[in-house]
Scaffold this active site. Structure first.
Site, PDB file in Angstrom:
ATOM      1  N   GLU A 279      -1.495  10.863  -6.487  1.00 19.81           N
ATOM      2  CA  GLU A 279      -1.415   9.974  -5.336  1.00 19.81           C
ATOM      3  C   GLU A 279      -0.738  10.678  -4.162  1.00 19.81           C
ATOM      4  OE1 GLU A 279      -1.232   5.427  -7.172  1.00 19.81           O
ATOM      5  OE2 GLU A 279       0.512   6.250  -6.129  1.00 19.81           O
ATOM      6  N   CYS A 280      -1.442  10.804  -3.067  1.00 19.75           N
ATOM      7  CA  CYS A 280      -0.895  11.298  -1.804  1.00 19.75           C
ATOM      8  C   CYS A 280      -0.280  12.700  -1.952  1.00 19.75           C
ATOM      9  CB  CYS A 280       0.108  10.302  -1.229  1.00 19.75           C
ATOM     10  SG  CYS A 280       0.441  10.539   0.536  1.00 19.75           S
ATOM     11  N   ALA A 281       1.010  12.794  -2.205  1.00 18.28           N
ATOM     12  CA  ALA A 281       1.627  14.108  -2.384  1.00 18.28           C
ATOM     13  C   ALA A 281       0.964  14.858  -3.534  1.00 18.28           C
ATOM     14  CB  ALA A 281       3.118  13.962  -2.648  1.00 18.28           C
TER      15      ALA A 281
ATOM     16  N   LEU B 126      -2.138  14.613  -4.413  1.00 12.38           N
ATOM     17  CA  LEU B 126      -3.385  15.124  -3.866  1.00 12.38           C
ATOM     18  C   LEU B 126      -3.154  16.428  -3.126  1.00 12.38           C
ATOM     19  CD1 LEU B 126      -6.331  14.929  -2.688  1.00 12.38           C
ATOM     20  CD2 LEU B 126      -5.377  13.471  -0.915  1.00 12.38           C
TER      21      LEU B 126
ATOM     22  N   SER C  90      -6.083  10.854  -4.585  1.00 15.38           N
ATOM     23  CA  SER C  90      -6.334  10.047  -3.394  1.00 15.38           C
ATOM     24  C   SER C  90      -5.057   9.880  -2.597  1.00 15.38           C
ATOM     25  CB  SER C  90      -6.868   8.671  -3.809  1.00 15.38           C
ATOM     26  OG  SER C  90      -6.867   7.758  -2.737  1.00 15.38           O
TER      27      SER C  90
END
Length: 792
Positions: free
Chosen positions: A334-336, A338, A421
């Site tokens: 998630e985010c980081a 990714l 994502s």
């Protein structure tokens, strides 16, 4: 029914001190012997870290958008099990919620779901009696929200707070206390909000001081009495074992943690454990392999862009992660997470499991999202609808298989074993995501531990080329001119020795430098070289978001770090010729440091590009240590009067006087005053001042122009010789050095043949494949290339 004393801490708007007061209340109440449970309304990950530090219990989030209205009270009861009181910190302003709704997911909305009274924190630093109008308006706007008390924050004096308290009396809302201004208990921020507590060694000490202030100035007994006036709760506590199936198979799930990965919801790990997983936290900054037996990987949010250089240096773990993901070990990012799986972040190599590149931008992407799965994947079946949020300043292009449509926009990368994502989801609200991940982890095969391998060194910010230019070697590592010093400079230095019996006075040097650049004396500060200038800059102000543009001279970052500042790096990329895009610098940066021409890339940034960095409230420091080696000093900003602009100059390189430590700062007078206030008495020696006077004279500037043209010709010859030998020079060099990518071991082989060049891996953003080569005369260049050809 469950009896749980509780209250919500809110504010009229962001910035009034909710987090500071909430964490302080939690810590102060805990000191009284109460068991305190801390909660945060909204999707924020950072504030719960401070809550956990204050309470000694996990921090938790309450967000109707992420989990649905029906789960808010059950999650509060779950998190507060065994607690004497629950303190819930609000989000934004009291009535601010999801855009386009009637305050959905706002603090007032959640307070109503919890039937909890509101304590309003109000920053009174810029008003007095008007505060009563604000509080009255907040209380009367929605009669369904009960404001049971007010805490005044940042009062200027006792008289000031008394005035506000008197004005509030007619409202009938009691004032529970007043906190006065205390910068010592403020929490520093960066581009996504507060710096996480896990990254601040001083956070516990500051929290202790805050708890002292709260206990002294706030009526804790009345606060507890208000919390106990609430009705019993009719909800059942959320139980993590109910929405997921348990199995005797206990897969090992590796969860990224440490300073770079601090964002994840507590309930996520509780769901995994309830399903029978054995969760093991690993630190991508320190651990060199995944936990033994790993069959599932969870990479949550955090700040990989801040720690990119250190994450990149951990090659063994990057290799093990890539091997595990390639082999099909189920992985959620998630985010980081990714970003970490991309090829690189701002030029720093990452895991490389995704064929994508990520970079920082000036644009903040923030908001609630409704996501629809585009295909069957590790986390969801096609068409699955979930809620979540985005919170990032980076961009990445993860490829042709997006995992989600975020409000109709493709995002992420999804396969049967990998889901990466930008979307953050709360698995308590969507337990089917956890179930699919657990099922995949149960069926997966762990990847064997990798063989031991060498870990890359993190850049040594204190390394200097003189460590490499050892006696007996041709010095191409240090950018100090090898030309003989002019007689007029040696004469000035010798004459200065007659004045060594008096304390140095740089006033005449200041006047000479001011005349040289067409400035006034209050816009000049002589310094003991550039190193002292950067130390003064680091200490001059309480920088909240300092940025250093790399690759560049490491002293600015070293000085900022030594002064206790958390430094962000904007790393320019070789593929772009190490050219600066002003938009890559975060909007909230209040200090930006960049070289021009930049050491070690030799790139000369256009003056217009550097001017674009200027804005109200920001100081831009341009290191022009090598500008006098540029014919005509094109792109210099030393003669420009711009608010917030500071230029650092050095006499060391062109005039070959590093032992004298002679430099200066030229720029905005208000900044110069702050730098001078930090400078020790007599730091600029008498010989250094004499060198400044001599080198500011018209004869010196004329001779410097001649030398600059000679350097340009010698550099052109060096670049051409390197190209003829099949070597590539980075960018378009404009300084007295060039940057070259080379094969592994080249630097050591050149040393064995008598030539010292500068290591690239000592500069953030570069690595061992780079060397910096000082421009010398053509005979030296020819000898270097002969040696180089002999080792290939």
């Amino acid at each position: 029914m469950v009896a749980l004393p509780r209250l919500v801490v809110a504010a009229p708007a962001s910035g009034h001190g909710k987090t500071t007061v909430s964490a302080g209340l939690m810590a102060a109440l805990r000191r009284t012997g109460m068991v305190v449970s801390g909660h945060k309304i909204g999707p924020d990950y950072i504030d719960p870290g401070y809550h956990a530090l204050a309470t000694g219990r996990p921090g938790r989030n309450l967000d109707p958008h992420l989990v649905g209205e029906d789960l808010v009270a059950p999650l509060l009861l779950h998190g507060a099990a065994g607690a004497d009181i629950a303190v819930v910190e609000g989000v934004m302003g009291l009535y601010d919620g999801m855009l386009g709704t009637d305050g959905y997911a706002s603090t007032s909305h959640v307070a109503s779901l919890l039937t909890a009274p509101v304590i309003l924190v109000v920053d009174v630093s810029h008003a007095s009696r008007s505060i009563a109008a604000i509080v009255h308006g907040m209380a009367s706007y929605d009669r369904g929200t009960r404001i049971a008390g007010v805490i005044l924050n940042k009062a200027g004096s006792q008289r000031h707070s008394d005035e506000v308290i008197a004005a509030l009396e007619p409202t009938g809302i009691p004032v529970l206390g007043a906190l006065h201004r205390d910068d010592g208990i403020s929490a520093p921020s960066r581009h996504l909000g507060l710096i996480p507590a896990e990254e601040r060694a001083e956070a516990a000490g500051q929290l202790d001081r805050l708890a002292d202030a709260i206990a002294e100035h706030i009526d804790l007994a009345e606060l507890v009495r208000i919390a106990r006036t609430v009705p019993d709760m009719h909800s059942l506590s959320w139980e993590p074992g109910e929405p997921v199936s348990h199995s005797d198979v206990r897969p090992v799930v590796a969860i990224a943690g440490g300073r770079a990965f601090t964002f994840r919801y507590t309930e996520t790990e509780e769901l995994l454990r309830a399903a029978g997983c054995r969760t093991v936290t690993f630190d991508p900054l320190r651990d060199e392999k995944l936990p033994d037996g790993t069959t599932g990987i969870y990479l949550g949010g955090g700040f990989p862009e801040v720690h990119a250089a250190d994450l990149s240096a951990n090659v063994p773990l990057r290799d093990h992660l890539r091997a595990a993901i390639t082999a099909g070990v189920p992985t959620v990012a998630e985010c980081a997470g990714l970003l970490y799986l991309c090829r690189d972040v701002d030029g720093a190599e990452m895991v490389g499991a995704l064929d994508a590149s990520a970079r920082m931008t000036s644009r903040l992407t923030l908001g609630y999202r409704t996501a629809i799965a585009t295909t069957d994947s590790l986390l969801a079946t096609a068409g699955t609808r979930v809620t979540g949020h985005e919170f990032h300043r980076t961009v990445a292009e993860p490829g042709p298989a997006p995992g989600w449509l975020l409000d109709g926009r493709p995002d992420g990368f999804a396969t049967a074993t990998l889901h990466a994502s930008y979307l953050h989801t709360h698995w308590a609200g969507h337990p089917q995501l956890a179930q699919r991940f657990v099922d995949a982890a149960r069926a997966a095969t762990p990847v064997p531990a990798p063989p031991p391998q060498r870990r890359l060194r993190a850049p040594d910010l204190h390394h200097h080329g003189d460590r490499e230019a050892t006696p007996g070697l041709v010095d191409l590592a240090v950018n100090v001119s090898k030309r003989p010093r002019p007689a007029w400079l040696d004469d000035a230095l010798r004459a200065s020795l007659h004045d060594l019996d008096r304390y140095p006075d740089p006033e005449a040097a200041c006047s000479a430098l001011a005349s040289r650049h067409g400035r006034t004396a209050d816009e000049i500060l002589p310094t003991a070289g550039g190193a002292e200038a950067f130390t003064l800059i680091a200490r001059a102000r309480e920088w909240h978001a300092p940025v250093v543009v790399h690759p560049q001279f490491t002293e600015p970052e070293a000085a900022l770090a030594a002064a206790g500042h958390d430094v962000r790096r904007v790393i320019l990329r070789a593929g772009d010729g190490f050219v600066l895009d002003p938009g890559a610098v975060p909007d909230d940066a209040d200090l930006v440091v960049i070289g021009n021409p930049t050491n070690p890339t030799s790139v000369l940034h256009p003056a217009g590009t550097l001017r674009a960095l200027l804005r109200p409230g920001r100081v831009v420091v341009v290191d022009e240590a090598f500008m006098d080696a540029v014919p005509g000093e094109t792109e210099s900003l030393a003669g420009e009067r711009q608010s917030g602009l500071v230029v650092v100059r050095s006499l060391t390189k062109t005039w070959a006087i590093p032992g004298i430590r002679s430099g200066y700062v030229v720029g905005a007078a208000d900044v110069i005053v702050d730098l001078a206030a930090q400078q020790p008495p007599w730091s600029v020696s008498t010989p250094a001042a004499a060198a400044m006077i001599a080198c500011a004279a018209a004869r010196a500037t004329s001779e410097a122009e001649t030398i600059a043209r000679e350097i340009a010709a010698d550099r052109a010859a060096l670049v051409e010789a390197l190209k003829d030998s099949g070597l590539t020079v980075a960018g378009t060099p404009a300084g007295p050095f060039v940057l070259v990518p080379v094969r592994a071991g080249t630097r050591e082989k050149l040393r064995a043949r008598g030539f010292a060049v500068r290591r690239g891996d000592t500069f953030p953003g570069l690595g061992e494949k780079w060397v910096r080569i000082a421009v010398r005369d053509r005979a030296t260049t020819a000898a270097l290339l002969d040696a180089w050809r002999s080792i290939r």
